[in-house]
Structures are given as C-alpha cells and as structure tokens.
Design a protein around this motif. Structure first.
Motif, PDB file in Angstrom:
ATOM      1  N   HIS A 189       0.815  -1.220   0.000  1.00 46.43           N
ATOM      2  CA  HIS A 189       0.000   0.000   0.000  1.00 46.43           C
ATOM      3  C   HIS A 189       0.853   1.277   0.000  1.00 46.43           C
ATOM      4  O   HIS A 189       0.558   2.237   0.701  1.00 46.43           O
ATOM      5  CB  HIS A 189      -0.955   0.011   1.211  1.00 46.43           C
ATOM      6  CG  HIS A 189      -1.858  -1.182   1.263  1.00 46.43           C
ATOM      7  ND1 HIS A 189      -2.883  -1.377   0.371  1.00 46.43           N
ATOM      8  CD2 HIS A 189      -1.871  -2.265   2.106  1.00 46.43           C
ATOM      9  CE1 HIS A 189      -3.503  -2.517   0.652  1.00 46.43           C
ATOM     10  NE2 HIS A 189      -2.912  -3.080   1.710  1.00 46.43           N
ATOM     11  N   TRP A 190       1.892   1.268  -0.836  1.00 46.11           N
ATOM     12  CA  TRP A 190       2.772   2.430  -0.930  1.00 46.11           C
ATOM     13  C   TRP A 190       2.373   3.374  -2.057  1.00 46.11           C
ATOM     14  O   TRP A 190       3.022   4.396  -2.271  1.00 46.11           O
ATOM     15  CB  TRP A 190       4.220   1.974  -1.130  1.00 46.11           C
ATOM     16  CG  TRP A 190       4.799   1.301   0.091  1.00 46.11           C
ATOM     17  CD1 TRP A 190       4.304   1.348   1.368  1.00 46.11           C
ATOM     18  CD2 TRP A 190       5.981   0.490   0.151  1.00 46.11           C
ATOM     19  NE1 TRP A 190       5.094   0.606   2.220  1.00 46.11           N
ATOM     20  CE2 TRP A 190       6.142   0.065   1.501  1.00 46.11           C
ATOM     21  CE3 TRP A 190       6.913   0.061  -0.794  1.00 46.11           C
ATOM     22  CZ2 TRP A 190       7.186  -0.747   1.912  1.00 46.11           C
ATOM     23  CZ3 TRP A 190       7.961  -0.751  -0.379  1.00 46.11           C
ATOM     24  CH2 TRP A 190       8.094  -1.140   0.962  1.00 46.11           C
ATOM     25  N   GLY A 191       1.348   3.043  -2.822  1.00 44.25           N
ATOM     26  CA  GLY A 191       0.833   3.936  -3.851  1.00 44.25           C
ATOM     27  C   GLY A 191       1.862   4.298  -4.901  1.00 44.25           C
ATOM     28  O   GLY A 191       2.638   3.457  -5.369  1.00 44.25           O
ATOM     29  N   VAL A 192       1.909   5.597  -5.250  1.00 44.74           N
ATOM     30  CA  VAL A 192       2.831   6.047  -6.302  1.00 44.74           C
ATOM     31  C   VAL A 192       4.289   5.904  -5.865  1.00 44.74           C
ATOM     32  O   VAL A 192       5.182   5.736  -6.702  1.00 44.74           O
ATOM     33  CB  VAL A 192       2.535   7.509  -6.704  1.00 44.74           C
ATOM     34  CG1 VAL A 192       1.182   7.622  -7.378  1.00 44.74           C
ATOM     35  CG2 VAL A 192       2.615   8.450  -5.514  1.00 44.74           C
ATOM     36  N   LYS A 193       4.537   5.958  -4.560  1.00 41.93           N
ATOM     37  CA  LYS A 193       5.903   5.751  -4.071  1.00 41.93           C
ATOM     38  C   LYS A 193       6.376   4.339  -4.414  1.00 41.93           C
ATOM     39  O   LYS A 193       7.523   4.128  -4.825  1.00 41.93           O
ATOM     40  CB  LYS A 193       5.979   5.970  -2.566  1.00 41.93           C
ATOM     41  CG  LYS A 193       5.734   7.398  -2.106  1.00 41.93           C
ATOM     42  CD  LYS A 193       5.844   7.483  -0.586  1.00 41.93           C
ATOM     43  CE  LYS A 193       5.610   8.914  -0.095  1.00 41.93           C
ATOM     44  NZ  LYS A 193       5.678   9.005   1.386  1.00 41.93           N
ATOM     45  N   GLY A 194       5.491   3.360  -4.247  1.00 38.84           N
ATOM     46  CA  GLY A 194       5.837   1.980  -4.560  1.00 38.84           C
ATOM     47  C   GLY A 194       6.115   1.784  -6.038  1.00 38.84           C
ATOM     48  O   GLY A 194       7.033   1.047  -6.417  1.00 38.84           O
ATOM     49  N   ALA A 195       5.325   2.462  -6.892  1.00 40.70           N
ATOM     50  CA  ALA A 195       5.539   2.365  -8.337  1.00 40.70           C
ATOM     51  C   ALA A 195       6.904   2.922  -8.716  1.00 40.70           C
ATOM     52  O   ALA A 195       7.627   2.332  -9.532  1.00 40.70           O
ATOM     53  CB  ALA A 195       4.438   3.117  -9.077  1.00 40.70           C
ATOM     54  N   ALA A 196       7.272   4.053  -8.129  1.00 40.43           N
ATOM     55  CA  ALA A 196       8.569   4.662  -8.421  1.00 40.43           C
ATOM     56  C   ALA A 196       9.710   3.775  -7.933  1.00 40.43           C
ATOM     57  O   ALA A 196      10.729   3.608  -8.629  1.00 40.43           O
ATOM     58  CB  ALA A 196       8.652   6.044  -7.767  1.00 40.43           C
ATOM     59  N   LEU A 197       9.544   3.175  -6.751  1.00 38.63           N
ATOM     60  CA  LEU A 197      10.585   2.309  -6.199  1.00 38.63           C
ATOM     61  C   LEU A 197      10.785   1.069  -7.063  1.00 38.63           C
ATOM     62  O   LEU A 197      11.922   0.656  -7.325  1.00 38.63           O
ATOM     63  CB  LEU A 197      10.228   1.906  -4.773  1.00 38.63           C
ATOM     64  CG  LEU A 197      11.243   1.016  -4.035  1.00 38.63           C
ATOM     65  CD1 LEU A 197      12.600   1.706  -3.951  1.00 38.63           C
ATOM     66  CD2 LEU A 197      10.736   0.666  -2.636  1.00 38.63           C
ATOM     67  N   ALA A 198       9.687   0.480  -7.526  1.00 37.74           N
ATOM     68  CA  ALA A 198       9.788  -0.698  -8.399  1.00 37.74           C
ATOM     69  C   ALA A 198      10.513  -0.353  -9.696  1.00 37.74           C
ATOM     70  O   ALA A 198      11.306  -1.152 -10.215  1.00 37.74           O
ATOM     71  CB  ALA A 198       8.391  -1.237  -8.697  1.00 37.74           C
ATOM     72  N   THR A 199      10.262   0.849 -10.211  1.00 39.05           N
ATOM     73  CA  THR A 199      10.896   1.281 -11.459  1.00 39.05           C
ATOM     74  C   THR A 199      12.409   1.411 -11.306  1.00 39.05           C
ATOM     75  O   THR A 199      13.173   0.913 -12.142  1.00 39.05           O
ATOM     76  CB  THR A 199      10.309   2.622 -11.924  1.00 39.05           C
ATOM     77  OG1 THR A 199       8.906   2.461 -12.161  1.00 39.05           O
ATOM     78  CG2 THR A 199      10.976   3.090 -13.205  1.00 39.05           C
TER      79      THR A 199
END
Length: 454
Positions: A189-199
C-alpha cells in the motif's frame, strides 16, 4: 566471421532484422517501465495517481534526454571509428562515454532534488495532483544514475555487435519492475511511491547487467585509462548525440506547454482539468509504445549505417534507408489500425472510470495517433543523420516536430477549438514534421547516388 565483416557484407534485410529485433524489444521494455506504472497506479490509486505521473513525466524526459545524448553520441562515434578501422579511438570513445554517463546521472539527481516542488508546479501540478507527483518524482529521480549508465552501456553493447544481450538485459529490468509494482502498490500500500521504487529497482538491475558485459566485449575493449575525459572525444560524442538530447528536451518543453494549456482550457470544458491531464498522459505513453517499435528498428539500423558509411559502401547505406523505411511504415500502419479499432479496450487497461472520462479518452486516443505510421520517415531521417556524422541535419529534425510545429499548434489551436485543440495539435504537427523529414532524406539519397558513381 567477425562483427566488422557482418556489418559490411551480410545482406541488409537479414542484418537489419538481426539488429532491429533485439533493439525493438529493448525499446519496448524501456517504454513499458512507465506504462506499467500507469496501469498499476490506475487500478491501485486512481486517475489522480496517473495525473501525478504525467506531471512528473518531464523529469523522466530530462533523464532520458541526457542519457540518449551520451549513449547515441558514443555509439555513433564508436561505429564510425570501427568502420574506419580506428580501434584505439573507438575504445577511447567508450571510456569517455561511460564517464560522462556517471557524471550526468549524479548532477541530474542533485539538481532535481533541490528544485523538485517548483518544477512540478511548472509542469502543471494542480492542488489535488501535486502531493502525489512529489511522492513519485522524489523516489524516481534517485534512480537517475542507473538510467544514464544503463542506457549508455546498452547502446554500446549493440554497437559492439551483441544486440541480443542488450535486449535480455533490458527485459530483465522490466521483469523486476513488473513483479514489484503490484507488490508495493497492492500489498504494501505504498501507492505512487511503490511504483517509483519498483521502477528504479528494475533500472538498477539493467545497469548491473550492462556493467557485467564490460569483460565480454567483442570488438571493443574497456580500459580504465580511457575514463579520463578528452575534449576532442567529448565534443564528438556531444555533437552526434545533441539531436537526441534536443529531441527529448523539446519534448519536455512541449509537455510543459501542453500541461499548462490542458489546465487552462480543460477548466473551461465539461471535462475539467484532471481528466484531460490524466488522459493526455496515458495517450502519450500508449503512443510511446507504438513509436518505440519504430525507434527500435531505426536504433538497430544505426551501427549498420555508421559502419557502412564510414567504409564508404554507399550502395549498402542507400538500401538500408529503403529497407528501414519499409519496415517502420508497415509497423506504424498496423499499430495505427489497432488503436483506431480498439480504443475503449485499450483505455480500460488503465482502470475503470466514468462515462465522461471514457468519452474524452477514446476521442483523444483515436485522434492523437491517427498519423503515427507516417512518423517513420522523420525518425529514419533523424537516425540516419546521427549515424553518418551529420549532426546539423539531425538537429533540424530534432527541433522540427516539438519546437517548430507542436508548440505553435498548442498555443494557437486551443484558442479556436478549446481543449480539443490540444488534441488536434498532435496529428497536425506529425504531418508537418514528416514533410520536412521527407525532403531532407530525399536530398541525402541524391548525395549517396553521387557517391556511388565516384
């Protein structure tokens, strides 16, 4: 058979397929990084999350602009030197390109972190979108050194005659991104932060894979002594890479103008500001997927252009121009048909929204991508000028679509047609830039014909 013999003697269609297929996959993977974020954010955060990534996208463009300037400039000079049998100069160019990539990545990271919020406001961050955009961009930009080094080295791996390794390396990074995106967004549940981290995790994996290749190079050798920058080599890299940089930077300015015009004229329409801001970002990324296939073919042709032009085999250069144009046009036309016949199904991939959102999204997707297939002329011409060491021609083409045509359209058409004027700016500028690229490429063919007679 050595890599040099392959580039100079193997049949052009067979050679182009050998280099283009891995390059296409690599380019697709590079585009998928941002598209995957949009899909998972659309389902996990909502369309405001996608609007936030659109606002932050100029940062992505900036990183890519610098990375491509160094990677394309390095690869073009390496190819020309190998074609002329200047091995020492080719190795020196590789080392200098690596150093430039490291320095550029660190500088961009520092500057973006210092000026993050004011820049995001300039990029079109509204009150509802800005906090999410800051969350995404602040983490994403930490991976800038991974981007610059990874892209630079992947291009040199292709120039070294191993496009398959470059493809697998990019694919591995994308797989990491795809695996961790849903984990970070839906489970953590990290939202956009999680998407950026995965990238940035995926980009880090790609960089590591590229660095591991240094000891496996076929026609190039990586020497530590060549890491020391030499003015003449740096100038050569920047000269041939400048058109790629300007193409991306002009796209950055276009994105800023588009976002500002979208906010201004969207507020005057029934769609509001956030729906157009989200939709334009999604359509541009879908368009980027289609264009990345064409760009992959042209990028795959670059080392073939450079080597044969350097070896003065102009008949092969001319045949490569025609073959590349044919392949790119077929791919572009097929992509255009898919987007025209299945717009709603494609939009649904990015999340389920209301009828007003879908109405605007379908209209934009169909109209903004209608002339995607003719862009192959402009893209082939641009890569050709870079590959053969004619930076001025590549610079003119780099400036044409975004600066000479797109930005004026974005400023003029909305005055008469409102938010739809922003949408129609894309097909109008496509046609204008293709006409210019066609004239320039035809003139170059005449020069090649004269060279063949000498």
């Amino acid at each position: 058979m050595t890599n040099e013999n392959i580039l100079g003697s193997k049949p052009i269609p067979e050679l182009l397929v050998k280099f283009a297929v891995p390059s296409v996959i690599s380019m697709l993977v590079n585009s998928i990084y941002n598209l995957v974020d949009q899909i998972f954010i659309g389902w996990g955060v909502g369309y405001l999350g996608n609007a936030a990534t659109n606002v932050a996208f100029p940062f992505v463009t900036l990183s890519l602009a610098v990375a491509l300037m160094i990677s394309v400039g390095t690869a073009a000079n390496v190819g020309l030197n190998l074609g002329r049998k200047h091995q020492k100069e080719a190795d020196q160019t590789l080392g200098n390109g690596f150093t430039l990539a490291v320095i550029a990545g660190i500088v961009i990271l520092i500057l973006s972190e210092l000026f993050m919020v004011p820049l995001l406001k300039l990029f079109g961050g509204t009150e509802a979108v800005l906090p999410l955009a800051v969350d995404y961009a602040r983490i994403y930009m930490l991976g800038t050194p991974f981007i610059t080094i990874g892209i630079m080295m992947n291009d040199e791996i292709r120039a070294d005659g191993n496009p398959a390794y470059a493809m697998k390396n990019m694919l591995l990074g994308a797989i990491v991104n795809i695996i961790f995106d849903p984990i970070f967004i839906f489970i953590c549940h990290w939202g956009v932060k999680g998407a950026a981290l995965a990238t940035i995790m995926g980009q880090c994996v790609t960089m590591i894979g590229a660095l591991l290749y240094l000891k496996k190079m076929r026609t190039l050798t990586f020497y530590r002594k060549n890491l020391k920058l030499k003015a003449a080599i740096v100038r050569g890299i920047l000269a041939l890479g400048s058109s790629s940089f300007i193409t991306q930077i002009s796209m950055l300015f276009m994105q800023i103008v588009m976002n500002q015009q979208t906010i201004k004229y969207g507020a005057l329409s029934k769609y509001g500001t956030d729906i157009p801001l989200t939709v334009f970002g999604i359509v541009m990324k879908i368009n980027q997927i289609m264009m990345s296939i064409i760009l992959g073919i042209t990028t795959g042709s670059q080392p073939i252009f450079s080597f044969n032009y350097g070896a003065r085999q102009f008949d092969r250069v001319k045949k490569l121009v025609k073959t590349t144009l044919l392949y790119c046009t077929i791919v572009g036309f097929t992509g255009m048909l898919v987007l025209q016949f299945f717009p709603q199904q494609i939009i649904n991939i990015f999340g389920q929204e209301d009828a007003l959102y879908n109405e605007f999204a379908v209209m934009c997707l169909k109209n903004m991508t209608i002339f995607i297939f003719v862009m192959s002329v402009q893209m082939v011409a641009s890569v050709y000028f870079q590959a053969v060491g004619k930076p001025f021609g590549a610079l003119v083409l780099a400036l044409s679509r975004q600066i000479l045509f797109m930005i004026p359209c974005l400023m003029i058409l909305p005055v008469f047609f409102g938010i739809k004027g922003v949408m129609w700016s894309f097909p109008v500028s496509d046609i204008c830039s293709v006409i210019l690229g066609g004239f320039m490429l035809a003139f170059e063919i005449r020069i090649l014909n004269k060279g063949m007679k000498q």
